[in-house]
Design a protein around this motif. Structure first.
Motif, PDB file in Angstrom:
ATOM      1  N   ILE A  19       0.835  -1.188   0.000  1.00 40.67           N
ATOM      2  CA  ILE A  19       0.000   0.000   0.000  1.00 40.67           C
ATOM      3  C   ILE A  19       0.878   1.250   0.000  1.00 40.67           C
ATOM      4  CG2 ILE A  19      -0.191   0.117   2.524  1.00 40.67           C
ATOM      5  CD1 ILE A  19      -3.163   0.904   2.057  1.00 40.67           C
ATOM      6  N   ILE A  20       0.359   2.315  -0.543  1.00 41.20           N
ATOM      7  CA  ILE A  20       1.036   3.606  -0.489  1.00 41.20           C
ATOM      8  C   ILE A  20       0.307   4.475   0.526  1.00 41.20           C
ATOM      9  CG2 ILE A  20       1.593   5.718  -1.757  1.00 41.20           C
ATOM     10  CD1 ILE A  20       1.789   3.971  -4.282  1.00 41.20           C
ATOM     11  N   CYS A  21       1.060   5.038   1.462  1.00 40.88           N
ATOM     12  CA  CYS A  21       0.465   5.952   2.432  1.00 40.88           C
ATOM     13  C   CYS A  21       1.336   7.188   2.566  1.00 40.88           C
ATOM     14  CB  CYS A  21       0.244   5.271   3.781  1.00 40.88           C
ATOM     15  SG  CYS A  21       1.726   4.751   4.623  1.00 40.88           S
ATOM     16  N   ASN A  22       0.741   8.229   3.095  1.00 43.21           N
ATOM     17  CA  ASN A  22       1.397   9.525   3.172  1.00 43.21           C
ATOM     18  C   ASN A  22       1.379  10.033   4.596  1.00 43.21           C
ATOM     19  OD1 ASN A  22       1.529  10.087   0.114  1.00 43.21           O
ATOM     20  ND2 ASN A  22      -0.583   9.474   0.494  1.00 43.21           N
ATOM     21  N   MET A  23       2.474  10.670   4.955  1.00 47.05           N
ATOM     22  CA  MET A  23       2.590  11.280   6.278  1.00 47.05           C
ATOM     23  C   MET A  23       2.979  12.739   6.076  1.00 47.05           C
ATOM     24  SD  MET A  23       5.267  10.314   9.309  1.00 47.05           S
ATOM     25  CE  MET A  23       4.441   8.786   9.731  1.00 47.05           C
ATOM     26  N   PHE A  24       2.308  13.626   6.798  1.00 46.47           N
ATOM     27  CA  PHE A  24       2.636  15.039   6.723  1.00 46.47           C
ATOM     28  C   PHE A  24       3.621  15.339   7.837  1.00 46.47           C
ATOM     29  CE2 PHE A  24      -1.916  14.821   5.279  1.00 46.47           C
ATOM     30  CZ  PHE A  24      -1.574  14.667   3.947  1.00 46.47           C
ATOM     31  N   TYR A  25       4.795  15.769   7.443  1.00 41.68           N
ATOM     32  CA  TYR A  25       5.921  15.927   8.355  1.00 41.68           C
ATOM     33  C   TYR A  25       6.252  17.406   8.464  1.00 41.68           C
ATOM     34  CZ  TYR A  25      10.375  14.559  10.485  1.00 41.68           C
ATOM     35  OH  TYR A  25      11.421  14.365  11.351  1.00 41.68           O
ATOM     36  N   TYR A  26       6.304  17.908   9.670  1.00 40.28           N
ATOM     37  CA  TYR A  26       6.559  19.329   9.908  1.00 40.28           C
ATOM     38  C   TYR A  26       5.608  20.218   9.119  1.00 40.28           C
ATOM     39  CZ  TYR A  26      10.734  18.618  12.727  1.00 40.28           C
ATOM     40  OH  TYR A  26      11.600  18.262  13.718  1.00 40.28           O
ATOM     41  N   GLY A  27       4.388  19.753   8.913  1.00 41.99           N
ATOM     42  CA  GLY A  27       3.345  20.574   8.316  1.00 41.99           C
ATOM     43  C   GLY A  27       3.396  20.755   6.826  1.00 41.99           C
ATOM     44  N   ASP A  28       4.557  21.081   6.263  1.00 43.59           N
ATOM     45  CA  ASP A  28       4.601  21.384   4.834  1.00 43.59           C
ATOM     46  C   ASP A  28       5.409  20.384   4.013  1.00 43.59           C
ATOM     47  OD1 ASP A  28       7.036  22.116   5.900  1.00 43.59           O
ATOM     48  OD2 ASP A  28       7.179  24.005   4.803  1.00 43.59           O
ATOM     49  N   ILE A  29       5.747  19.259   4.620  1.00 42.15           N
ATOM     50  CA  ILE A  29       6.478  18.206   3.918  1.00 42.15           C
ATOM     51  C   ILE A  29       5.631  16.936   3.928  1.00 42.15           C
ATOM     52  CG2 ILE A  29       8.519  16.704   3.988  1.00 42.15           C
ATOM     53  CD1 ILE A  29      10.075  19.075   5.089  1.00 42.15           C
ATOM     54  N   CYS A  30       5.588  16.272   2.794  1.00 45.52           N
ATOM     55  CA  CYS A  30       4.861  15.008   2.678  1.00 45.52           C
ATOM     56  C   CYS A  30       5.865  13.896   2.408  1.00 45.52           C
ATOM     57  CB  CYS A  30       3.853  15.085   1.538  1.00 45.52           C
ATOM     58  SG  CYS A  30       2.929  13.559   1.298  1.00 45.52           S
ATOM     59  N   ILE A  31       5.767  12.845   3.218  1.00 49.41           N
ATOM     60  CA  ILE A  31       6.551  11.637   2.958  1.00 49.41           C
ATOM     61  C   ILE A  31       5.567  10.583   2.462  1.00 49.41           C
ATOM     62  CG2 ILE A  31       8.172   9.937   3.835  1.00 49.41           C
ATOM     63  CD1 ILE A  31       8.678  11.772   6.238  1.00 49.41           C
ATOM     64  N   SER A  32       5.775  10.121   1.243  1.00 47.31           N
ATOM     65  CA  SER A  32       4.947   9.056   0.669  1.00 47.31           C
ATOM     66  C   SER A  32       5.729   7.755   0.765  1.00 47.31           C
ATOM     67  CB  SER A  32       4.610   9.357  -0.786  1.00 47.31           C
ATOM     68  OG  SER A  32       3.853  10.541  -0.883  1.00 47.31           O
ATOM     69  N   PHE A  33       5.113   6.778   1.409  1.00 43.27           N
ATOM     70  CA  PHE A  33       5.764   5.488   1.639  1.00 43.27           C
ATOM     71  C   PHE A  33       5.130   4.413   0.771  1.00 43.27           C
ATOM     72  CE2 PHE A  33       5.966   7.702   5.752  1.00 43.27           C
ATOM     73  CZ  PHE A  33       7.330   7.645   6.018  1.00 43.27           C
ATOM     74  N   TYR A  34       5.957   3.554   0.196  1.00 43.48           N
ATOM     75  CA  TYR A  34       5.465   2.327  -0.421  1.00 43.48           C
ATOM     76  C   TYR A  34       5.699   1.241   0.619  1.00 43.48           C
ATOM     77  CZ  TYR A  34       4.497  -1.386  -3.695  1.00 43.48           C
ATOM     78  OH  TYR A  34       3.950  -2.482  -4.311  1.00 43.48           O
ATOM     79  N   VAL A  35       4.619   0.805   1.257  1.00 46.54           N
ATOM     80  CA  VAL A  35       4.713  -0.113   2.385  1.00 46.54           C
ATOM     81  C   VAL A  35       4.472  -1.543   1.917  1.00 46.54           C
ATOM     82  CG1 VAL A  35       3.798  -0.666   4.675  1.00 46.54           C
ATOM     83  CG2 VAL A  35       3.859   1.715   3.914  1.00 46.54           C
ATOM     84  N   GLU A  36       5.447  -2.401   2.191  1.00 41.26           N
ATOM     85  CA  GLU A  36       5.330  -3.818   1.848  1.00 41.26           C
ATOM     86  C   GLU A  36       4.857  -4.657   3.030  1.00 41.26           C
ATOM     87  OE1 GLU A  36       8.601  -4.536  -1.641  1.00 41.26           O
ATOM     88  OE2 GLU A  36       9.312  -4.654   0.423  1.00 41.26           O
ATOM     89  N   ASN A  37       5.218  -4.252   4.229  1.00 42.64           N
ATOM     90  CA  ASN A  37       4.808  -4.978   5.430  1.00 42.64           C
ATOM     91  C   ASN A  37       4.237  -3.963   6.417  1.00 42.64           C
ATOM     92  OD1 ASN A  37       4.801  -6.217   8.040  1.00 42.64           O
ATOM     93  ND2 ASN A  37       6.164  -7.797   7.241  1.00 42.64           N
ATOM     94  N   PHE A  38       2.914  -3.831   6.409  1.00 41.81           N
ATOM     95  CA  PHE A  38       2.258  -2.786   7.184  1.00 41.81           C
ATOM     96  C   PHE A  38       2.449  -2.979   8.684  1.00 41.81           C
ATOM     97  CE2 PHE A  38      -1.305  -0.153   8.669  1.00 41.81           C
ATOM     98  CZ  PHE A  38      -1.044   0.992   7.939  1.00 41.81           C
ATOM     99  N   SER A  39       2.430  -4.211   9.150  1.00 39.92           N
ATOM    100  CA  SER A  39       2.641  -4.468  10.583  1.00 39.92           C
ATOM    101  C   SER A  39       3.993  -3.940  11.044  1.00 39.92           C
ATOM    102  CB  SER A  39       2.563  -5.967  10.889  1.00 39.92           C
ATOM    103  OG  SER A  39       1.287  -6.463  10.638  1.00 39.92           O
ATOM    104  N   ASN A  40       5.041  -4.285  10.307  1.00 45.03           N
ATOM    105  CA  ASN A  40       6.377  -3.809  10.659  1.00 45.03           C
ATOM    106  C   ASN A  40       6.469  -2.292  10.579  1.00 45.03           C
ATOM    107  OD1 ASN A  40       7.167  -6.426  11.080  1.00 45.03           O
ATOM    108  ND2 ASN A  40       8.382  -6.582   9.215  1.00 45.03           N
TER     109      ASN A  40
END
Length: 144
Positions: free
Chosen positions: A82-103
């Motif tokens: 799955i691909i998910c996004n985290m907003f970091y310090y308000g104006d930065i987006c980190i998009s992750f390609y997650v292979e193992n969601f539990s980890n």
């Protein structure tokens, strides 16, 4: 485009943070523009209001981390990568390609040293946020 020292430092911090997470195969870091993730950011602001009335699930502390991760996976209906996004310090987006969601979630808990996190997803648009208040954990989930 000229990048300020503050922005460079925030990008460095975001990269350092992302490289410490488990369960991901890759990530991308970018600055958020005003027209990106409008609905997601609005929902996260609503969740973060002290007097929010958003439906939540409550877990008492202490809690087994694996139980909490399983609950998050169940709510999100994670079946594969799955691909998910985290907003970091308000104006930065980190998009992750997650292979193992539990980890991935377990490493968020370890790095943050708390159960707090929020993630944004597209297709379908949804947000999930955990809020640790020392006695309970509130789990918020909103889908567009």
């Amino acid at each position: 485009m000229k990048i300020s020292l503050k922005d460079k430092l925030n990008l460095f911090r975001a990269k350092d943070y992302a490289t410490k997470l488990d369960g991901i195969s890759s990530f991308n870091i970018s600055f958020l523009h005003d027209n990106e993730f409008i609905w997601h950011r609005k929902m996260l602001m609503e969740i973060n209001k002290i007097d929010n009335i958003i439906k939540k699930k409550v877990f008492n502390l202490p809690i087994n981390r694996n139980v909490l991760v399983s609950e998050v996976e169940s709510i999100l209906n994670i079946k594969k990568d799955i691909i998910c996004n985290m907003f970091y310090y308000g104006d930065i987006c980190i998009s992750f390609y997650v292979e193992n969601f539990s980890n991935f979630i377990l490493s968020l808990f370890s790095i943050n040293k708390t159960y707090d996190f929020s993630l944004a997803f597209t297709s379908p648009d949804r947000v999930i946020a955990l809020s640790d208040n020392e006695y309970d954990i509130y789990l918020y989930y909103i889908q567009k």
